[in-house]
Design a protein around this motif. Structure first.
Motif, short mmCIF file in Angstrom:
data_model
loop_
_atom_site.label_atom_id
_atom_site.label_comp_id
_atom_site.label_asym_id
_atom_site.label_seq_id
_atom_site.Cartn_x
_atom_site.Cartn_y
_atom_site.Cartn_z
N VAL A 191 0.84 -1.21 0.00
CA VAL A 191 0.00 0.00 0.00
C VAL A 191 0.87 1.25 0.00
O VAL A 191 0.59 2.22 -0.72
CB VAL A 191 -0.95 -0.02 1.22
CG1 VAL A 191 -1.66 1.32 1.37
CG2 VAL A 191 -1.97 -1.13 1.08
N SER A 192 1.93 1.26 0.79
CA SER A 192 2.81 2.43 0.83
C SER A 192 3.50 2.65 -0.51
O SER A 192 3.61 3.79 -0.98
CB SER A 192 3.86 2.23 1.93
OG SER A 192 3.24 2.07 3.19
N PHE A 193 3.95 1.56 -1.15
CA PHE A 193 4.63 1.70 -2.44
C PHE A 193 3.70 2.29 -3.49
O PHE A 193 4.05 3.25 -4.20
CB PHE A 193 5.16 0.34 -2.88
CG PHE A 193 5.72 0.34 -4.28
CD1 PHE A 193 6.98 0.86 -4.53
CD2 PHE A 193 4.98 -0.18 -5.34
CE1 PHE A 193 7.49 0.87 -5.81
CE2 PHE A 193 5.50 -0.18 -6.62
CZ PHE A 193 6.75 0.35 -6.86
N TRP A 194 2.51 1.73 -3.64
CA TRP A 194 1.59 2.22 -4.67
C TRP A 194 1.06 3.60 -4.33
O TRP A 194 0.75 4.39 -5.24
CB TRP A 194 0.44 1.23 -4.85
CG TRP A 194 0.87 -0.01 -5.56
CD1 TRP A 194 1.01 -1.26 -5.03
CD2 TRP A 194 1.23 -0.13 -6.95
NE1 TRP A 194 1.45 -2.15 -5.97
CE2 TRP A 194 1.59 -1.49 -7.17
CE3 TRP A 194 1.30 0.77 -8.00
CZ2 TRP A 194 1.99 -1.95 -8.41
CZ3 TRP A 194 1.70 0.31 -9.25
CH2 TRP A 194 2.04 -1.02 -9.45
N ASN A 198 1.42 6.67 -6.88
CA ASN A 198 0.29 7.48 -7.32
C ASN A 198 0.49 8.96 -7.00
O ASN A 198 0.12 9.84 -7.78
CB ASN A 198 -1.00 6.98 -6.65
CG ASN A 198 -1.44 5.64 -7.18
OD1 ASN A 198 -1.16 5.29 -8.31
ND2 ASN A 198 -2.13 4.86 -6.35
N LEU A 199 1.10 9.24 -5.84
CA LEU A 199 1.38 10.63 -5.48
C LEU A 199 2.35 11.27 -6.45
O LEU A 199 2.17 12.42 -6.87
CB LEU A 199 1.92 10.68 -4.05
CG LEU A 199 2.26 12.08 -3.51
CD1 LEU A 199 1.02 12.97 -3.48
CD2 LEU A 199 2.87 11.97 -2.11
N MET A 200 3.39 10.52 -6.84
CA MET A 200 4.35 11.06 -7.80
C MET A 200 3.69 11.31 -9.16
O MET A 200 3.96 12.32 -9.83
CB MET A 200 5.53 10.10 -7.95
CG MET A 200 6.38 9.96 -6.70
SD MET A 200 7.69 8.72 -6.89
CE MET A 200 8.64 9.46 -8.21
N VAL A 201 2.81 10.41 -9.59
CA VAL A 201 2.10 10.61 -10.86
C VAL A 201 1.22 11.84 -10.80
O VAL A 201 1.16 12.65 -11.75
CB VAL A 201 1.29 9.36 -11.20
CG1 VAL A 201 0.38 9.61 -12.41
CG2 VAL A 201 2.21 8.18 -11.49
#
Length: 225
Positions: A191-194, A198-201
């Protein structure tokens, strides 16, 4: 006999029962181990003829949470054979005399080692009869006819059985807790990785949109009046 003497004698009886139960033969086994990648581990449990044996195992950690399991009797017969399971409970009603072999297989996994918990419980008739004989000898030598020794013996045996069952259930619950903790930590990492991805995108899209809008309204041509 005074009340203090009665309490003292009762304490001696309870202490004698506790020592007798603790010093008896212990045929139960609990173990947690790491099963290496592509490897197989085998353990041995001695049993006598006519006993009842219960085997329970769980895969606590590792990719897939699955292993292969086999139970082989002293005569070489394969009693249980399972492939890629996460847990299991098996009962052998009448055991043979000799060493039973418990094998855990992780040969199908070349990337991840597994943490496995298992326990073996053997119910032997000899242990129960032995305890009763000790109580009979105690009653004969001490000759405490004023007390209901037989009732106390049954009560203490019942307490011991319930405590032993409680200890086994707590060991299983600890294994479940360890496996659930591993799953939670693994899911938290995903969850932390995705979420970070998503935040970077989203930040990249926001910067791109802002830059595009500014270029639309950026007019470098001069107007002569």
């Amino acid at each position: 006999m005074t009340s203090s003497a009665q309490l003292y004698l009762m304490g001696c009886l309870i202490l004698t029962v506790g020592l007798g139960l603790d010093m008896g033969p212990n045929q139960n086994m609990e173990f947690t181990f790491m099963l290496p990648t592509g490897g197989t581990e085998c353990f041995y449990q001695t049993a006598t003829t006519g006993d009842t044996m219960e085997i329970e195992y769980q895969v606590i950690a590792g990719s897939g949470l699955d292993v292969g399991f086999a139970l082989i009797s002293p005569s070489g017969q394969r009693v249980v054979s399972e492939f890629r399971t996460s847990d299991g409970i098996h009962m052998v009603d009448r055991t043979e005399f000799g060493d039973y072999r418990l094998c855990f297989d992780n040969s199908f996994s070349k990337m991840s080692e597994k943490m496995v918990f298992f326990k073996v419980v053997i119910n032997s008739q000899d242990n129960t009869s032995g305890g009763q004989e000790e109580w009979i000898d105690f009653t004969v030598t001490e000759s405490v006819a004023d007390y209901r020794i037989e009732e106390i013996r049954r009560t203490m045996d019942s307490v011991y059985r319930h405590l032993e069952k409680t200890r086994q259930v707590q060991a299983v619950l600890r294994a479940f807790e360890a496996r659930d903790r591993y799953l939670l930590e693994d899911n938290l990492w995903r969850v932390s990785f995705w979420s970070c991805l998503n935040l970077m995108v989203m930040l990249g899209v926001a910067v791109t949109q802002t830059y595009t809008l500014r270029r639309l309204f950026d007019n470098t041509k001069r107007v002569c009046t």
